[in-house]
Motif scaffolding. Structure first.
Motif, PDB file in Angstrom:
ATOM      1  N   ALA A 164     -27.376  66.106 -29.953  1.00 14.87           N
ATOM      2  CA  ALA A 164     -28.341  65.200 -30.577  1.00 14.87           C
ATOM      3  C   ALA A 164     -28.922  64.302 -29.501  1.00 14.87           C
ATOM      4  O   ALA A 164     -28.244  63.946 -28.529  1.00 14.87           O
ATOM      5  N   VAL A 166     -30.457  60.587 -28.811  1.00 19.43           N
ATOM      6  CA  VAL A 166     -30.544  59.219 -29.315  1.00 19.43           C
ATOM      7  C   VAL A 166     -31.535  58.487 -28.421  1.00 19.43           C
ATOM      8  O   VAL A 166     -31.261  58.258 -27.235  1.00 19.43           O
ATOM      9  N   ILE A 179     -32.540  59.331 -33.864  1.00 22.65           N
ATOM     10  CA  ILE A 179     -31.478  60.295 -33.587  1.00 22.65           C
ATOM     11  C   ILE A 179     -31.974  61.650 -34.067  1.00 22.65           C
ATOM     12  O   ILE A 179     -32.079  61.902 -35.269  1.00 22.65           O
ATOM     13  N   SER A 194     -21.357  64.271 -38.139  1.00 17.58           N
ATOM     14  CA  SER A 194     -21.811  63.053 -38.813  1.00 17.58           C
ATOM     15  C   SER A 194     -21.063  61.832 -38.288  1.00 17.58           C
ATOM     16  O   SER A 194     -21.655  60.764 -38.072  1.00 17.58           O
ATOM     17  N   ILE A 197     -22.416  60.851 -34.893  1.00 14.30           N
ATOM     18  CA  ILE A 197     -23.725  60.201 -35.006  1.00 14.30           C
ATOM     19  C   ILE A 197     -23.569  58.757 -35.458  1.00 14.30           C
ATOM     20  O   ILE A 197     -24.262  57.860 -34.963  1.00 14.30           O
ATOM     21  N   VAL A 201     -24.921  54.886 -34.008  1.00 16.77           N
ATOM     22  CA  VAL A 201     -25.597  53.841 -34.771  1.00 16.77           C
ATOM     23  C   VAL A 201     -24.866  52.521 -34.633  1.00 16.77           C
ATOM     24  O   VAL A 201     -25.473  51.464 -34.454  1.00 16.77           O
ATOM     25  N   THR A 209     -33.083  52.486 -37.486  1.00 15.77           N
ATOM     26  CA  THR A 209     -32.701  53.808 -36.974  1.00 15.77           C
ATOM     27  C   THR A 209     -33.095  54.905 -37.948  1.00 15.77           C
ATOM     28  O   THR A 209     -32.911  54.781 -39.156  1.00 15.77           O
ATOM     29  N   LEU A 211     -32.363  59.006 -38.599  1.00 14.55           N
ATOM     30  CA  LEU A 211     -31.665  60.256 -38.316  1.00 14.55           C
ATOM     31  C   LEU A 211     -32.507  61.367 -38.919  1.00 14.55           C
ATOM     32  O   LEU A 211     -32.778  61.372 -40.124  1.00 14.55           O
ATOM     33  N   LEU A 229     -22.074  60.119 -44.061  1.00 19.14           N
ATOM     34  CA  LEU A 229     -23.027  59.207 -43.428  1.00 19.14           C
ATOM     35  C   LEU A 229     -23.227  57.936 -44.243  1.00 19.14           C
ATOM     36  O   LEU A 229     -23.775  56.959 -43.746  1.00 19.14           O
TER      37      LEU A 229
END
Length: 307
Positions: A164, A166, A179, A194, A197, A201, A209, A211, A229
């Protein structure tokens, strides 16, 4: 995600077994099969939510597009079609998945110079795994205007090699963290990813943010691997079918906001060209960055007063 007959998606199911409390013998109970879930999605296709209803006229437009390595549903490799679809989006920021070849040199597949020339979209520079690659594990982020403040390249856990991006961007409307991810095919891997991620955050929870990407999960509610999440993101929100492109019934592609009010509207970009260019349709989100910044500041002030 590679195109495959819908009935083969059933291999993703992970049945669980519960005890029937009013029976003398344990009773095996399975969740509804994935095939049944897909049939229900087809039946209720026109009843699926199309996103939240409030749309601010001056919202920033953010898009996500799994380009399927530029191979369309007609099996033709055609990066020009993908470039045209990206141009149709008219987005300020575009997260692209499967932007690089999967084998060999894993070189980038898009004409970045053309995207800049025709759409004023430039890539966020990353340290690619391969010299000719454009993205990080196939994730490429394009933006029209703004300043890149920070880039973090996450290696996501799981059986498949996934990653991922960021990216902290300063846009005209304000600061935004994006993200951009392409999660795994296995439910357990998506749960692990998850969690990774969320760690990104929590590093700066005060920054609005998004995603977004192909999160490879069509379920909503507690049965979804994206449930982990919550409450940072709300996976129940903004689920619109985007796969397969010719007859979309599965909401594999998502845009989730923190705070939840960040995303004010979302839609599938369904055009004749988009239906052919990839096996996924792009999705577009409308983002009220100024409103989210005001909400974040209010929450921060309340927390300070409570101390």
């Amino acid at each position: 995600m590679a195109a495959r007959p819908l009935h083969l998606l059933a291999i993703r199911a992970n049945p669980t077994y519960l005890l029937c409390m009013d029976s003398k013998k344990p009773m095996r109970h399975t969740r509804p099969s994935v095939s049944a879930s897909i049939l229900a999605a087809v039946k209720n296709r026109n009843k699926r939510p199309t996103g939240v209803t409030k749309v601010v006229r001056n919202d920033t437009v953010i898009a996500s597009y799994n380009v399927h390595k530029c191979v369309g549903i007609d099996k033709k490799f055609d990066p020009d079609r993908i470039a045209h679809v990206i141009g149709e989006l008219g987005a300020d920021v575009v997260a692209v998945q499967e932007a690089d070849k999967r084998f060999g040199e894993r070189s980038g597949l898009l004409d970045l110079a053309r995207l800049e020339r025709e759409n004023n979209l430039v890539p966020v520079r990353v340290a690619s795994l391969y010299p000719k690659g454009h993205g990080w594990h196939g994730n490429l982020l394009l933006f029209r205007e703004g300043v890149v403040r920070r880039v973090q390249q996450l290696r996501l856990p799981g059986l498949e090699p996934r990653g991922a991006l960021v990216v902290d961007l300063d846009l005209e409307a304000g600061p935004l963290r994006i993200i951009a991810a392409h999660l795994g095919l296995l439910r357990h891997s998506r749960m692990q990813q998850s969690e990774a991620i969320l760690d990104a955050v929590h590093a700066d929870p005060s920054r609005p943010t998004l995603l977004l990407g192909d999160l490879n999960e069509w379920r909503v509610g507690r049965g979804s691997s994206l449930h982990f999440l919550h409450p940072v993101f709300d996976p129940m929100k903004n689920a619109v079918p985007s796969f397969p492109s010719r007859f979309p019934v599965l909401a594999l592609d998502r845009v989730l906001g923190h705070p939840h009010s960040l995303v004010t509207g979302i839609e599938v970009h369904d055009t004749p060209l988009a239906r052919v260019a990839s096996d996924h349709l792009p999705i577009k989100a409308y983002v009220d960055l100024k409103g989210a910044l005001a909400e974040t500041a209010e929450i921060r002030d309340r927390a300070s007063l409570a101390r």
